[in-house]
Design a protein around this motif. Structure first.
Motif, short mmCIF file in Angstrom:
data_model
loop_
_atom_site.label_atom_id
_atom_site.label_comp_id
_atom_site.label_asym_id
_atom_site.label_seq_id
_atom_site.Cartn_x
_atom_site.Cartn_y
_atom_site.Cartn_z
N LYS A 115 27.32 6.40 -8.76
CA LYS A 115 26.64 7.69 -8.93
C LYS A 115 27.42 8.79 -8.21
CE LYS A 115 21.98 5.85 -9.60
NZ LYS A 115 22.44 4.45 -9.76
N PRO A 116 27.82 9.83 -8.94
CA PRO A 116 28.56 10.93 -8.29
C PRO A 116 27.68 11.65 -7.27
CG PRO A 116 28.73 11.05 -10.69
CD PRO A 116 27.67 10.06 -10.38
N GLN A 117 28.28 12.07 -6.17
CA GLN A 117 27.53 12.81 -5.17
C GLN A 117 27.04 14.13 -5.74
OE1 GLN A 117 29.91 13.27 -1.66
NE2 GLN A 117 29.39 11.24 -0.88
N ASP A 118 25.82 14.47 -5.40
CA ASP A 118 25.22 15.75 -5.76
C ASP A 118 25.03 15.93 -7.26
OD1 ASP A 118 24.08 17.99 -4.58
OD2 ASP A 118 25.82 19.26 -4.97
N PHE A 119 25.17 14.82 -8.04
CA PHE A 119 25.10 14.96 -9.49
C PHE A 119 23.71 15.38 -9.95
CE2 PHE A 119 24.09 12.95 -13.61
CZ PHE A 119 24.94 13.71 -14.41
N GLN A 120 22.66 14.80 -9.35
CA GLN A 120 21.30 15.14 -9.78
C GLN A 120 21.01 16.63 -9.61
OE1 GLN A 120 19.50 11.54 -7.59
NE2 GLN A 120 18.01 11.97 -9.18
N VAL A 122 23.23 19.08 -9.67
CA VAL A 122 23.99 19.81 -10.68
C VAL A 122 23.33 19.68 -12.05
CG1 VAL A 122 26.19 19.93 -11.90
CG2 VAL A 122 26.16 19.58 -9.42
N LEU A 123 22.87 18.48 -12.38
CA LEU A 123 22.20 18.27 -13.66
C LEU A 123 20.94 19.12 -13.77
CD1 LEU A 123 21.88 16.76 -16.35
CD2 LEU A 123 20.74 14.92 -15.10
N LEU A 310 30.50 9.15 -16.48
CA LEU A 310 29.61 10.11 -15.84
C LEU A 310 28.29 9.44 -15.45
CD1 LEU A 310 29.31 12.96 -14.84
CD2 LEU A 310 28.44 13.63 -17.09
N THR A 311 27.42 9.20 -16.43
CA THR A 311 26.15 8.55 -16.15
C THR A 311 25.55 7.98 -17.43
OG1 THR A 311 23.86 8.90 -15.39
CG2 THR A 311 24.98 10.78 -16.36
N TRP A 352 29.90 21.31 -19.57
CA TRP A 352 30.69 20.58 -18.56
C TRP A 352 32.13 20.37 -19.00
CZ3 TRP A 352 26.46 16.39 -17.30
CH2 TRP A 352 25.50 16.97 -16.47
N MET A 361 34.30 15.07 -12.58
CA MET A 361 33.43 13.95 -12.25
C MET A 361 34.05 12.62 -12.67
SD MET A 361 30.64 14.77 -10.61
CE MET A 361 31.87 15.66 -9.63
#
Length: 470
Positions: A115-120, A122-123, A310-311, A352, A361
């Motif tokens: 899981k990328p840091q701070d992704f939630q 940003v999303l 990405l996710t 993105w 990412m």
């Protein structure tokens, strides 16, 4: 209630049936077996009918039954010995754990990216900005296959790996699995035979079951499928398609050289076989190899999902079709299946791609995969590991006398979940190998704990060996 036909007098005591609420036939057989063990209809040591008898009784393909029995073996529900048959395991797992994951287990069975840091954050921010903007099309129906704006962004993303990828060849899909299903539906109507590596992504197994396709296994080495095996398969029977993950294959991690890619394209052209190129990991590599779609654009369907770079939460991907005409045929098929990919997610992905965030990412996830692979190589040194440094999984052959099903079961008892090679095998029996997914662990500290458990289990004799020593 499930269907329960008789298979005749003198047969083993279990009467096979399908749980009708199950999503697929092989799942229905598995669910019925689990339910009958949990209810006491089947007891430890009870003999099960031969797979061919079950297939005949239920009117299903033999491969469907094989998948159900294979999963039951992996779960420790049944034991099977060549020449003796299949039996309910002497110590079956509790019914409460058959369909779920033990509480607190470290799950290295799902091939998710870190899981990328701070992704939630940003999303959430970008969804909020998209919804507060003036583009109301994000909340409405859009053209099947995607708007021209989103297809153009997809072409930009794919062009990093696929030469000459124009927007009119690009189609948006609700993930790679739906794209794969739709492409197989388009291509596999003549012979209904699809060539695959002898170990391959489970999603193509699922598609084959649902569409009654025959998977033709091709021998593999450390680089991937053998071109000679592909040519032999083309000569022996008519093939509609070749399905292949040529870069960081799932599960074997093998990557085809450019020379072998060229040879596969040559053979496919010679025998008029379409190629389905699944490329979930190419975006994670600093220098990805030449895509098969660049070498054979007129015969190749290139699938690129965002789930691995990405996710998986987006469930979104792109397909580069061989031509604009074929792209529209795919769009029509997807319309019948899913109507359209989510306009909101497509809009976010376009944003993105244009901002460079998706590339940033993907690079960060690839770098984290490299760090996790280095950690695994250090802890599991001495094991026969196959890995691509930027991929989220590794493949390891177990030393004798370990069986993959026993190894998986022992790790589960310790709270670590991995996947036996039989889940990926087209042939049976499979080699004694397992796939370990490194990306699903929440951080490297948790991953290290799981890897130490794997090392510890491997350092001990298998359960049967220990009993023999005693």
């Amino acid at each position: 209630m499930g269907r329960s036909p008789s298979i005749g007098p003198g047969s083993p005591r279990w009467s096979p049936r399908l749980e009708e609420a199950s999503p697929s036939k092989h799942q229905g057989i598995f669910d019925a077996l689990v339910a009958d063990i949990a209810s006491g209809r089947l007891r430890p040591g009870d003999r099960l009918p031969p797979q061919r008898a079950v297939a005949a009784a239920l009117g299903v393909d033999l491969t469907t039954v094989t998948k159900a029995y294979s999963r039951a073996r992996e779960e420790g529900i049944i034991d099977a010995t060549t020449g003796r048959g299949s039996f309910v395991a002497g110590e079956p797992r509790p019914a409460s754990t058959l369909a779920g994951v033990a509480a607190g287990a470290i799950d290295l069975s799902k091939n998710s990216p870190p899981k990328p840091q701070d992704f939630q954050r940003v999303l959430a921010r970008d969804i909020g900005q998209a919804l507060s903007g003036s583009d109301e099309s994000l909340l409405d129906y859009q053209e099947t296959g995607g708007s021209w704006t989103n297809r153009s962004a997809g072409a930009t993303w794919l062009s990093q790996r696929v030469d000459g990828c124009a927007p009119d060849r690009v189609i948006l899909a609700s993930g790679a699995q739906s794209a794969l299903f739709a492409i197989c539906h388009l291509l596999c109507r003549a012979s209904r035979h699809v060539a695959v590596g002898e170990f391959c992504y489970p999603g193509i197994h699922t598609v084959a079951v649902q569409q009654d396709l025959v998977l033709v296994p091709l021998a593999m080495d450390g680089e991937g499928i053998l071109p000679a095996a592909f040519e032999d398969a083309c000569r022996l029977q008519s093939l509609d398609a070749l399905y292949i993950t040529p870069t960081a294959d799932n599960p074997t991690t093998a990557s085809l050289s450019e020379l072998r890619r060229q040879e596969i394209v040559r053979i496919a052209r010679k025998h008029a076989v379409s190629i389905i190129e699944d490329d979930p990991y190419g975006a994670l590599l600093d220098t990805p190899p030449t895509a098969i779609a660049s070498l054979g654009p007129d015969i190749t369907w290139h699938i690129a999902t965002l789930s691995k770079c990405l996710t998986p939460a987006l469930r979104f991907g792109y397909v580069a079709a061989p031509s604009p005409k074929r792209a529209q045929e795919l769009a029509a098929t997807l319309q019948a299946m899913t109507m359209m990919a989510s306009p909101l997610l497509a809009g976010i992905a376009t944003r993105w791609i244009r901002s460079g965030f998706l590339r940033e990412m993907s690079a960060a996830i690839g770098a984290e995969n490299v760090g996790r692979q280095e950690l695994a190589a250090s802890i599991l040194s001495g094991m026969r590991l196959a890995a691509n440094p930027s991929a989220p999984h590794l493949w390891t052959s177990l030393p004798k006398p370990w069986r993959a099903v026993d190894f998986v079961r022992q790790l589960e008892h310790r709270g670590v979940l991995i996947v036996a090679g039989s889940s990926f095998s087209v042939t049976s029996p499979s080699s004694e190998a397992v796939r370990i997914s490194l990306g699903a662990a929440p951080d490297r500290e948790v991953l290290e704990t799981a890897l130490q458990s794997i090392r510890s289990v491997l350092s001990q004799p298998p359960p049967d060996t220990r009993r023999a020593i005693v």
